[in-house]
Scaffold this active site. Structure first.
Site, PDB file in Angstrom:
ATOM      1  N   CYS A 177       0.153   3.648   2.868  1.00  0.00           N
ATOM      2  CA  CYS A 177       0.657   3.048   4.117  1.00  0.00           C
ATOM      3  C   CYS A 177       2.155   3.314   4.255  1.00  0.00           C
ATOM      4  CB  CYS A 177       0.404   1.540   4.139  1.00  0.00           C
ATOM      5  SG  CYS A 177      -1.337   1.071   4.098  1.00  0.00           S
ATOM      6  N   CYS A 220       0.834  -1.208   0.000  1.00  0.00           N
ATOM      7  CA  CYS A 220       0.000   0.000   0.000  1.00  0.00           C
ATOM      8  C   CYS A 220       0.869   1.259   0.000  1.00  0.00           C
ATOM      9  CB  CYS A 220      -0.907  -0.050   1.230  1.00  0.00           C
ATOM     10  SG  CYS A 220      -1.752   1.481   1.625  1.00  0.00           S
TER      11      CYS A 220
END
Length: 143
Positions: A72, A69
């Site tokens: 993230c 991600c």
């Protein structure tokens, strides 16, 4: 808060009782003698999550994330900085939703990163999307 707090060691998972007045004095685990706070998020697994949720007397903020991600990855350094600013009044942790899919399902994680703040074992707030260090700290302190 009472005169003492129960804290789960991030290293050996032992439950420690620490006088509340000593929380900011960098207490060590009574079992493994390592620091109870490391200024870094604790990596939680399905096996360790419930112990931290149920046996920490301080609030627990968890970043549900995945290694693939992009947002993230962008938020990861901010989350580490937030850990250093929030400890010892908050336990800061991470859950990799790729390896801990049961937890992702249990907490209905639909997008990542998602932060969930728990107090007394119950979810009190949730925030999806990447945040800056200041936004993370403000969000946690607001709730």
């Amino acid at each position: 808060m009472s005169d003492s707090s129960h804290l789960v060691c991030p290293h050996c998972q032992a439950i420690n009782r620490v006088p509340t007045a000593r929380l900011d004095q960098k207490p060590n685990c009574g079992q493994c003698h390592q620091p109870l706070f490391t200024s870094h998020p604790v990596e939680l697994t399905t096996a360790t999550f419930a112990r931290h949720l149920d046996h920490n007397d301080i609030p627990l903020v968890v970043d549900f994330w995945a290694p693939w991600c992009g947002p993230c990855k962008m938020m990861a350094p901010a989350f580490v900085q937030a850990a250093a600013m929030l400890e010892p009044l908050v336990r800061v942790a991470k859950v990799n939703t790729d390896t801990e899919q049961v937890l992702g399902t249990q907490y209905s994680i639909r997008s990542i990163p998602t932060l969930i703040l728990f107090k007394d074992g119950h979810e009190v707030a949730r925030q999806a999307g990447a945040l800056t260090t200041q936004d993370i700290v403000r969000w946690v302190r607001t709730h």
